[in-house]
Design a protein around this motif. Structure first.
Motif, mmCIF file in Angstrom:
data_model
loop_
_atom_site.group_PDB
_atom_site.id
_atom_site.type_symbol
_atom_site.label_atom_id
_atom_site.label_comp_id
_atom_site.label_asym_id
_atom_site.label_seq_id
_atom_site.Cartn_x
_atom_site.Cartn_y
_atom_site.Cartn_z
ATOM 1 N N THR A 171 -20.557 -51.889 8.811
ATOM 2 C CA THR A 171 -19.747 -52.363 7.703
ATOM 3 C C THR A 171 -18.614 -53.233 8.234
ATOM 4 O O THR A 171 -18.162 -53.061 9.367
ATOM 5 C CB THR A 171 -19.150 -51.189 6.900
ATOM 6 O OG1 THR A 171 -18.193 -50.485 7.711
ATOM 7 C CG2 THR A 171 -20.242 -50.229 6.461
ATOM 8 N N VAL A 172 -18.165 -54.160 7.390
ATOM 9 C CA VAL A 172 -17.129 -55.125 7.778
ATOM 10 C C VAL A 172 -16.056 -55.198 6.707
ATOM 11 O O VAL A 172 -16.360 -55.319 5.516
ATOM 12 C CB VAL A 172 -17.733 -56.534 7.979
ATOM 13 C CG1 VAL A 172 -16.627 -57.544 8.311
ATOM 14 C CG2 VAL A 172 -18.779 -56.522 9.082
ATOM 15 N N LYS A 173 -14.819 -55.134 7.136
ATOM 16 C CA LYS A 173 -13.682 -55.403 6.257
ATOM 17 C C LYS A 173 -13.361 -56.884 6.393
ATOM 18 O O LYS A 173 -12.946 -57.331 7.467
ATOM 19 C CB LYS A 173 -12.502 -54.521 6.631
ATOM 20 C CG LYS A 173 -12.785 -53.025 6.432
ATOM 21 C CD LYS A 173 -11.564 -52.194 6.680
ATOM 22 C CE LYS A 173 -11.865 -50.711 6.476
ATOM 23 N NZ LYS A 173 -12.283 -50.385 5.097
ATOM 24 N N GLN A 174 -13.577 -57.634 5.344
ATOM 25 C CA GLN A 174 -13.466 -59.081 5.413
ATOM 26 C C GLN A 174 -12.005 -59.534 5.469
ATOM 27 O O GLN A 174 -11.112 -58.911 4.884
ATOM 28 C CB GLN A 174 -14.145 -59.720 4.203
ATOM 29 C CG GLN A 174 -15.644 -59.465 4.123
ATOM 30 C CD GLN A 174 -16.419 -60.286 5.136
ATOM 31 O OE1 GLN A 174 -15.890 -61.186 5.767
ATOM 32 N NE2 GLN A 174 -17.704 -59.976 5.274
ATOM 33 N N LYS A 175 -11.776 -60.616 6.162
ATOM 34 C CA LYS A 175 -10.455 -61.243 6.212
ATOM 35 C C LYS A 175 -10.012 -61.608 4.794
ATOM 36 O O LYS A 175 -10.760 -62.212 4.036
ATOM 37 C CB LYS A 175 -10.531 -62.500 7.086
ATOM 38 C CG LYS A 175 -9.227 -63.252 7.262
ATOM 39 C CD LYS A 175 -9.451 -64.437 8.191
ATOM 40 C CE LYS A 175 -8.201 -65.249 8.413
ATOM 41 N NZ LYS A 175 -8.440 -66.402 9.331
ATOM 42 N N ASP A 193 -15.850 -52.148 10.909
ATOM 43 C CA ASP A 193 -15.261 -50.860 10.563
ATOM 44 C C ASP A 193 -16.107 -49.670 11.009
ATOM 45 O O ASP A 193 -15.612 -48.728 11.595
ATOM 46 C CB ASP A 193 -15.012 -50.783 9.058
ATOM 47 C CG ASP A 193 -14.201 -49.571 8.666
ATOM 48 O OD1 ASP A 193 -13.149 -49.328 9.288
ATOM 49 O OD2 ASP A 193 -14.610 -48.855 7.739
ATOM 50 N N THR A 194 -17.398 -49.708 10.698
ATOM 51 C CA THR A 194 -18.286 -48.578 10.999
ATOM 52 C C THR A 194 -19.609 -49.082 11.539
ATOM 53 O O THR A 194 -20.170 -50.040 11.009
ATOM 54 C CB THR A 194 -18.559 -47.741 9.731
ATOM 55 O OG1 THR A 194 -17.320 -47.278 9.187
ATOM 56 C CG2 THR A 194 -19.425 -46.539 10.054
ATOM 57 N N VAL A 195 -20.098 -48.411 12.579
ATOM 58 C CA VAL A 195 -21.438 -48.673 13.120
ATOM 59 C C VAL A 195 -22.150 -47.336 13.244
ATOM 60 O O VAL A 195 -21.598 -46.385 13.804
ATOM 61 C CB VAL A 195 -21.383 -49.356 14.498
ATOM 62 C CG1 VAL A 195 -22.797 -49.532 15.053
ATOM 63 C CG2 VAL A 195 -20.681 -50.698 14.405
ATOM 64 N N LEU A 196 -23.361 -47.265 12.714
ATOM 65 C CA LEU A 196 -24.142 -46.034 12.833
ATOM 66 C C LEU A 196 -25.580 -46.374 13.163
ATOM 67 O O LEU A 196 -26.174 -47.253 12.534
ATOM 68 C CB LEU A 196 -24.093 -45.220 11.535
ATOM 69 C CG LEU A 196 -24.862 -43.887 11.550
ATOM 70 C CD1 LEU A 196 -24.124 -42.832 10.723
ATOM 71 C CD2 LEU A 196 -26.292 -44.036 11.024
ATOM 72 N N VAL A 223 -10.493 -64.597 16.859
ATOM 73 C CA VAL A 223 -10.305 -63.181 17.171
ATOM 74 C C VAL A 223 -11.021 -62.336 16.127
ATOM 75 O O VAL A 223 -10.959 -62.624 14.927
ATOM 76 C CB VAL A 223 -8.805 -62.812 17.199
ATOM 77 C CG1 VAL A 223 -8.630 -61.323 17.465
ATOM 78 C CG2 VAL A 223 -8.068 -63.621 18.253
ATOM 79 N N LEU A 224 -11.709 -61.303 16.601
ATOM 80 C CA LEU A 224 -12.381 -60.351 15.723
ATOM 81 C C LEU A 224 -11.886 -58.947 16.050
ATOM 82 O O LEU A 224 -11.507 -58.660 17.191
ATOM 83 C CB LEU A 224 -13.899 -60.412 15.905
ATOM 84 C CG LEU A 224 -14.574 -61.731 15.538
ATOM 85 C CD1 LEU A 224 -16.048 -61.691 15.933
ATOM 86 C CD2 LEU A 224 -14.420 -62.026 14.051
ATOM 87 N N GLY A 225 -11.898 -58.076 15.049
ATOM 88 C CA GLY A 225 -11.394 -56.730 15.253
ATOM 89 C C GLY A 225 -12.453 -55.659 15.134
ATOM 90 O O GLY A 225 -13.497 -55.861 14.528
ATOM 91 N N ILE A 226 -12.156 -54.513 15.739
ATOM 92 C CA ILE A 226 -12.931 -53.288 15.555
ATOM 93 C C ILE A 226 -11.926 -52.200 15.209
ATOM 94 O O ILE A 226 -10.902 -52.049 15.875
ATOM 95 C CB ILE A 226 -13.723 -52.908 16.817
ATOM 96 C CG1 ILE A 226 -14.725 -54.021 17.172
ATOM 97 C CG2 ILE A 226 -14.466 -51.587 16.606
ATOM 98 C CD1 ILE A 226 -15.557 -53.740 18.405
ATOM 99 N N SER A 227 -12.204 -51.444 14.156
ATOM 100 C CA SER A 227 -11.249 -50.459 13.670
ATOM 101 C C SER A 227 -10.974 -49.376 14.701
ATOM 102 O O SER A 227 -11.881 -48.908 15.391
ATOM 103 C CB SER A 227 -11.756 -49.804 12.381
ATOM 104 O OG SER A 227 -11.774 -50.711 11.310
ATOM 105 N N VAL A 228 -9.714 -48.982 14.785
ATOM 106 C CA VAL A 228 -9.336 -47.842 15.606
ATOM 107 C C VAL A 228 -9.483 -46.560 14.776
ATOM 108 O O VAL A 228 -9.379 -46.597 13.552
ATOM 109 C CB VAL A 228 -7.877 -47.972 16.117
ATOM 110 C CG1 VAL A 228 -7.731 -49.164 17.013
ATOM 111 C CG2 VAL A 228 -6.898 -48.036 14.953
#
Length: 279
Positions: A171-175, A193-196, A223-228
Motif C-alpha cells: 500500500t502507498v500513501k500518496q503525496k 506504508d505496508t508490504v505483505l 525522495v521516496l519514503g517507507i513508513s516507520v
C-alpha cells in the motif's frame, strides 16, 4: 433459482471466483446478506451445511455466522460482510457470503482470469476485501496483533497475483493525501506504508519485486519514503534491494508523517551504521 455465480459457471463451463464475477458494492452486499439471514431464521428446522474439505463440514446456523466489519480507517460508510466461523471458535473465519453463496476464504483470494497476474492496482471492493483477508485474517497470528493497519479507501494498493491466487500486496500513501482525519497535514512525498507476502510465498524475491515496483512508479520523485517503524523483514528487503540498486540509496528514507526533512532518515545510511536490530 441458481445463485449468480452458478449461472456464470453454466455459461463459461469453468470455475470462477468472486473477484472474477461482476463487481459488488456495499449496499448490494449488505442487502443480500440480510435477506439470507431472514431466510435462515424463517426455516430453523431446515439444515444447511458448508463443506470446507472432503472430510469437514459445518452446519450453518444463526449461532455460527456473524457480521465481519471491513473497517477502512476513514469516515465513509462502513462495509459489512457475512462470515461463517467454527462453532467453538468465533475468531476463525471459514467462509464469506458473496454473490448468493458461501465461499471458503482461500477461494475468495483466487482467480481464473489469466490476465490477473503479477502486480495489479486495487480497484474493486472484492480486491479490498482480499487485502483485508490477507492482513487481518489469513496471515495474522496472536504474535502479530495490530501489526498491519487497515487500508483506508483513499490509499493506493497493488495486489500481487501468482498462479491464480493473491499472494501479497503493498500500500502507498500518496503525496498530497491527508495524513489523518483530525488534522490538515498532508504527505510531502509518496510513502510505502505496508508490504505483505504470504508465509508460504516468502524467500522468493517477492518483497524485492514490490519494493522495486514502488520505486519505479514514481520516476520524477527525488525522495521516496517507507513508513516507520521498519520491521526486521522489511529491513532485510531494503538491505538486499539497495545492494542491488545503488542508484536508489540516496532516494529511500524511513519517514514519519507528514515527511518533513527532520522526519526522514536515510535507510542505506542506517544500515551501514547498524542502527537496525537484527534477529
Amino acid at each position: 433459482m441458481l445463485p449468480l455465480h452458478a449461472s456464470y459457471l453454466t455459461m463459461t463451463s469453468m470455475k470462477m471466483y468472486p473477484v472474477d464475477l461482476p463487481p459488488l458494492d456495499e449496499i448490494d452486499m449488505r442487502a443480500a446478506s440480510e435477506k439470507y439471514i431472514l431466510s435462515l431464521e424463517s426455516q430453523p428446522k431446515s439444515k444447511e451445511w458448508f463443506v470446507s474439505s472432503k472430510s469437514s463440514k459445518f452446519e450453518i446456523t444463526a449461532r455460527n455466522i456473524k457480521w465481519l466489519e471491513l473497517l477502512f480507517e476513514d469516515n465513509q460508510t462502513r462495509c459489512s460482510i457475512l462470515a461463517l466461523h467454527r462453532p467453538e471458535d468465533p475468531n476463525q473465519v471459514l467462509a464469506l457470503y458473496l454473490h448468493g453463496s458461501w465461499w471458503c476464504v482461500n477461494d475468495v483470494m483466487r482467480t481464473t482470469c489469466k490476465s490477473r497476474t503479477d502486480l495489479l492496482p486495487v480497484e474493486s471492493l472484492i480486491e479490498r476485501l482480499i487485502i483485508f483477508l490477507l492482513s487481518q485474517v489469513v496471515e495474522r497470528t496472536s504474535e502479530e496483533e495490530g501489526l498491519f493497519s487497515l487500508l483506508p479507501r483513499t490509499e493506493s494498493a497493488n495486489l500481487l497475483w501468482q498462479d491464480g491466487q493473491a499472494v501479497g500486496f503493498y500500500t502507498v500513501k500518496q503525496k498530497g493525501n491527508l495524513c489523518d482525519t483530525w488534522s490538515s497535514r498532508c504527505y510531502l512525498l509518496p510513502v510505502l506504508d505496508t508490504v505483505l507476502v504470504r508465509k508460504s510465498w516468502r524467500r522468493q524475491g517477492l518483497g524485492l519485486k514490490m519494493l522495486g515496483d514502488f520505486c519505479s512508479s514514481f520516476p520524477s520523485e527525488e525522495v521516496l519514503g517507507i513508513s516507520v517503524p521498519l520491521s526486521t523483514g522489511m529491513v532485510a528487503v531494503c538491505r538486499r534491494f539497495l545492494q542491488l540498486n545503488e542508484e536508489q540509496r540516496d532516494r529511500l528514507y524511513e519517514v514519519e508523517a507528514p515527511g518533513e526533512w527532520t522526519q526522514r532518515r536515510n535507510i542505506w545510511l542506517n544500515i551501514q551504521l547498524s542502527r537496525y536490530l537484527w534477529t
